[in-house]
Write a protein that holds these residues in place. Structure first.
Motif, mmCIF file in Angstrom:
data_model
loop_
_atom_site.group_PDB
_atom_site.id
_atom_site.type_symbol
_atom_site.label_atom_id
_atom_site.label_comp_id
_atom_site.label_asym_id
_atom_site.label_seq_id
_atom_site.Cartn_x
_atom_site.Cartn_y
_atom_site.Cartn_z
ATOM 1 N N GLN A 281 0.814 -1.207 0.000
ATOM 2 C CA GLN A 281 0.000 0.000 0.000
ATOM 3 C C GLN A 281 0.851 1.261 0.000
ATOM 4 O OE1 GLN A 281 -2.690 -0.263 3.300
ATOM 5 N NE2 GLN A 281 -3.616 -2.181 2.609
ATOM 6 N N GLU A 282 1.995 1.179 0.660
ATOM 7 C CA GLU A 282 2.872 2.342 0.756
ATOM 8 C C GLU A 282 4.304 1.893 0.543
ATOM 9 O OE1 GLU A 282 4.081 5.911 3.913
ATOM 10 O OE2 GLU A 282 2.589 4.394 4.417
ATOM 11 N N GLN A 283 5.008 2.567 -0.343
ATOM 12 C CA GLN A 283 6.391 2.212 -0.607
ATOM 13 C C GLN A 283 7.302 2.915 0.383
ATOM 14 O OE1 GLN A 283 7.894 3.267 -4.479
ATOM 15 N NE2 GLN A 283 9.496 1.703 -4.406
ATOM 16 N N PRO A 284 8.132 2.162 1.143
ATOM 17 C CA PRO A 284 9.069 2.820 2.050
ATOM 18 C C PRO A 284 10.046 3.695 1.280
ATOM 19 C CG PRO A 284 8.978 0.440 2.440
ATOM 20 C CD PRO A 284 8.261 0.697 1.156
ATOM 21 N N LYS A 285 10.624 4.651 1.965
ATOM 22 C CA LYS A 285 11.644 5.497 1.357
ATOM 23 C C LYS A 285 12.977 4.773 1.432
ATOM 24 C CE LYS A 285 13.788 10.087 1.590
ATOM 25 N NZ LYS A 285 13.833 11.381 2.318
ATOM 26 N N LEU A 286 13.637 4.602 0.299
ATOM 27 C CA LEU A 286 14.928 3.920 0.254
ATOM 28 C C LEU A 286 16.037 4.919 0.571
ATOM 29 C CD1 LEU A 286 16.642 1.406 -0.425
ATOM 30 C CD2 LEU A 286 16.656 2.182 -2.811
ATOM 31 N N LEU A 287 16.837 4.586 1.591
ATOM 32 C CA LEU A 287 17.968 5.412 1.994
ATOM 33 C C LEU A 287 19.263 4.679 1.697
ATOM 34 C CD1 LEU A 287 16.702 6.656 5.491
ATOM 35 C CD2 LEU A 287 16.407 7.756 3.253
ATOM 36 N N LEU A 288 20.215 5.367 1.124
ATOM 37 C CA LEU A 288 21.525 4.809 0.847
ATOM 38 C C LEU A 288 22.573 5.524 1.690
ATOM 39 C CD1 LEU A 288 21.203 4.496 -3.034
ATOM 40 C CD2 LEU A 288 20.704 2.763 -1.291
ATOM 41 N N ALA A 289 23.796 5.045 1.642
ATOM 42 C CA ALA A 289 24.872 5.616 2.463
ATOM 43 C C ALA A 289 24.983 7.118 2.215
ATOM 44 C CB ALA A 289 26.188 4.930 2.139
ATOM 45 N N GLY A 290 25.012 7.867 3.317
ATOM 46 C CA GLY A 290 25.117 9.318 3.242
ATOM 47 C C GLY A 290 23.794 10.040 3.329
ATOM 48 N N ASP A 291 22.690 9.315 3.149
ATOM 49 C CA ASP A 291 21.375 9.957 3.216
ATOM 50 C C ASP A 291 20.995 10.295 4.657
ATOM 51 O OD1 ASP A 291 21.071 9.807 0.501
ATOM 52 O OD2 ASP A 291 19.800 8.007 0.533
ATOM 53 N N ARG A 292 20.194 11.317 4.803
ATOM 54 C CA ARG A 292 19.680 11.709 6.113
ATOM 55 C C ARG A 292 18.485 10.835 6.475
ATOM 56 N NH1 ARG A 292 15.740 15.061 8.152
ATOM 57 N NH2 ARG A 292 16.249 16.130 10.126
ATOM 58 N N ALA A 293 18.473 10.345 7.707
ATOM 59 C CA ALA A 293 17.378 9.511 8.194
ATOM 60 C C ALA A 293 16.557 10.289 9.214
ATOM 61 C CB ALA A 293 17.921 8.233 8.820
ATOM 62 N N GLU A 294 15.296 9.895 9.372
ATOM 63 C CA GLU A 294 14.392 10.628 10.252
ATOM 64 C C GLU A 294 13.870 9.808 11.415
ATOM 65 O OE1 GLU A 294 11.281 12.137 7.832
ATOM 66 O OE2 GLU A 294 12.562 13.504 6.689
ATOM 67 N N GLY A 295 14.000 8.481 11.371
ATOM 68 C CA GLY A 295 13.393 7.673 12.421
ATOM 69 C C GLY A 295 14.352 6.711 13.090
ATOM 70 N N CYS A 296 13.864 6.119 14.184
ATOM 71 C CA CYS A 296 14.583 5.063 14.905
ATOM 72 C C CYS A 296 15.931 5.536 15.431
ATOM 73 C CB CYS A 296 14.753 3.818 14.037
ATOM 74 S SG CYS A 296 13.177 3.035 13.627
ATOM 75 N N GLY A 297 16.044 6.814 15.699
ATOM 76 C CA GLY A 297 17.260 7.321 16.322
ATOM 77 C C GLY A 297 18.438 7.485 15.399
ATOM 78 N N VAL A 298 18.246 7.283 14.099
ATOM 79 C CA VAL A 298 19.348 7.403 13.142
ATOM 80 C C VAL A 298 19.266 8.770 12.462
ATOM 81 C CG1 VAL A 298 20.448 6.401 11.114
ATOM 82 C CG2 VAL A 298 19.277 4.918 12.754
ATOM 83 N N LYS A 299 20.399 9.456 12.412
ATOM 84 C CA LYS A 299 20.443 10.769 11.766
ATOM 85 C C LYS A 299 21.005 10.686 10.354
ATOM 86 C CE LYS A 299 18.881 12.795 15.432
ATOM 87 N NZ LYS A 299 17.469 13.260 15.452
ATOM 88 N N LYS A 300 21.998 9.829 10.181
ATOM 89 C CA LYS A 300 22.631 9.705 8.878
ATOM 90 C C LYS A 300 22.941 8.239 8.619
ATOM 91 C CE LYS A 300 26.470 11.496 6.077
ATOM 92 N NZ LYS A 300 27.663 12.393 6.056
ATOM 93 N N VAL A 301 22.632 7.764 7.437
ATOM 94 C CA VAL A 301 22.820 6.361 7.090
ATOM 95 C C VAL A 301 24.281 6.115 6.712
ATOM 96 C CG1 VAL A 301 22.159 4.522 5.501
ATOM 97 C CG2 VAL A 301 20.441 6.126 6.331
ATOM 98 N N ALA A 302 24.877 5.119 7.329
ATOM 99 C CA ALA A 302 26.274 4.785 7.047
ATOM 100 C C ALA A 302 26.499 3.308 7.346
ATOM 101 C CB ALA A 302 27.209 5.642 7.896
#
Length: 372
Positions: free
Chosen positions: A80-101
């Motif tokens: 029903q809803e496609q999650p947002k795909l985050l790759l290395a270096g992207d900014r994250a908004e949930g679960c306590g993560v600020k930057k994906v690495a």
């Protein structure tokens, strides 16, 4: 690799589990037929993904491949809803993560974010000899697993449904099962071949959390591969041909070798086989106990910091993998022999994988007489 932060709140985990146990619906696997109104992706779409892996321009190939695979998985599961795909270096908004690495690979339900930032050569010892294109299939498997967590919330956990006692292990096995469903569909479409699947499954085996007896234990090798092959079996049938290969059982494949004059004289058949085996005699020491496939604290919706570094605790684990062997079948005596194992020729009934009896039944004209 990573483990889960000590800051994770157990009460929040229990509350989320309880709510999800009540919320999940009936499971659906595409092999059982699509729901009304759903059109699965076409064979051409599946094969286009493989064509990109094989022939795509090397520059930013991994990013393009993951985005295409992400869209294909969305279509495949009719989410029903496609999650947002985050790759290395992207900014994250949930679960306590600020930057994906590195070493992050997780799905975060509150923010509907799916992160893929693993350096596979740093995480999996056997990945060091693989090409970039070969490792894309492992990326695909990890992505399919994280998508499995997302789909578990929408469609249920399939064979791993749970009541109020739902555990992290059940959630992870359900994601492994959905990974098997998707990879089985890719096999069915001719988008990947048997060696693609078995080699990728072997790499997946090295990535899991197999030793810890803890609340966030993901399951042992046998558990996880049974979940994977159970999903695979929902898409494939015994006896089905996949190119030159044939499905024999849920954990074995075979490819017949040319029958020589000597083979005819001796009444034998020879095969190249792929068999999943767990070797408990040659356990290896490892520090890699943090489960790469699915950050459970993120899966559970914890808003606290949920990504940590690898736990430095050496453990021993059984080495499990799909082996590449030769199987020789004596049609006259009903005995078989597998190359490079510890056993002499033995009756087909002694094959713990169940592959030799299938081959005897299918390919030996004397099978009925031997059983009689």
């Amino acid at each position: 690799m990573f483990r889960f932060s000590r800051h994770c709140l157990r009460p929040l985990l229990i509350a989320w589990l309880s709510s999800q146990a009540a919320a999940v619906g009936q499971p659906w696997a595409p092999g059982q037929g699509p729901p009304p109104g759903l059109t699965l992706p076409s064979r051409a779409e599946a094969q286009q993904l493989e064509e990109l892996r094989q022939t795509g321009e090397p520059k930013q190939l991994r990013e393009r491949y993951l985005r295409e695979a992400h869209n294909l998985l969305h279509r495949f599961w009719a989410s029903q809803e496609q999650p947002k795909l985050l790759l290395a270096g992207d900014r994250a908004e949930g679960c306590g993560v600020k930057k994906v690495a590195h070493p992050m690979a997780y799905y975060c339900p509150p923010s509907r974010e799916l992160a893929m930032a693993l350096n596979l050569r740093s995480s999996v010892r056997s990945a060091k000899g693989k090409t970039d294109r070969e490792l894309l299939l492992l990326d695909l498997a990890v992505l399919a697993h994280e998508w499995g967590h997302h789909v578990n919330r929408e469609l249920g956990r399939g064979p791993f449904q749970g009541g109020l006692g739902l555990t992290v292990k059940q959630e992870e096995l359900a994601a492994d099962w959905r990974t098997g469903v998707f990879l089985g569909w890719m096999l069915n479409q001719g988008a990947i071949n048997v060696d693609d699947f078995t080699q990728t499954a072997n790499l997946m085996f090295e990535m899991g959390d197999y030793e810890r007896m803890a609340a966030q234990h993901h399951g042992y090798p046998k558990d996880r591969f049974q979940a994977l092959t159970r999903g695979l079996s929902s898409q494939l049938r015994a006896g089905q041909k996949l190119g030159e290969w044939r499905v024999d059982t849920s954990e074995t494949f075979s490819r017949p070798l040319r029958v020589s004059a000597e083979d005819r004289q001796l009444g034998r058949r020879r095969y190249e086989v792929r068999r999943f085996e767990i070797d408990r005699d040659q356990q290896i020491a490892t520090n890699l106990i943090g489960g790469l496939l699915g950050a459970a604290s993120c899966v559970w919706g914890n808003q606290q910091q949920c990504i940590g570094m690898a736990a430095q605790q050496g453990k021993g684990r059984a080495d499990g993998r799909y082996t590449a062997r030769r199987l020789t079948l004596d049609c006259r005596t009903g005995r078989f022999d597998v190359s490079d194992d510890a056993f002499d020729p033995q009756p087909v009934a002694r094959d713990g994988k169940g592959q030799a009896p299938v081959l005897l039944e299918r390919d030996c004209a004397t099978a009925q007489a031997l059983r009689g």
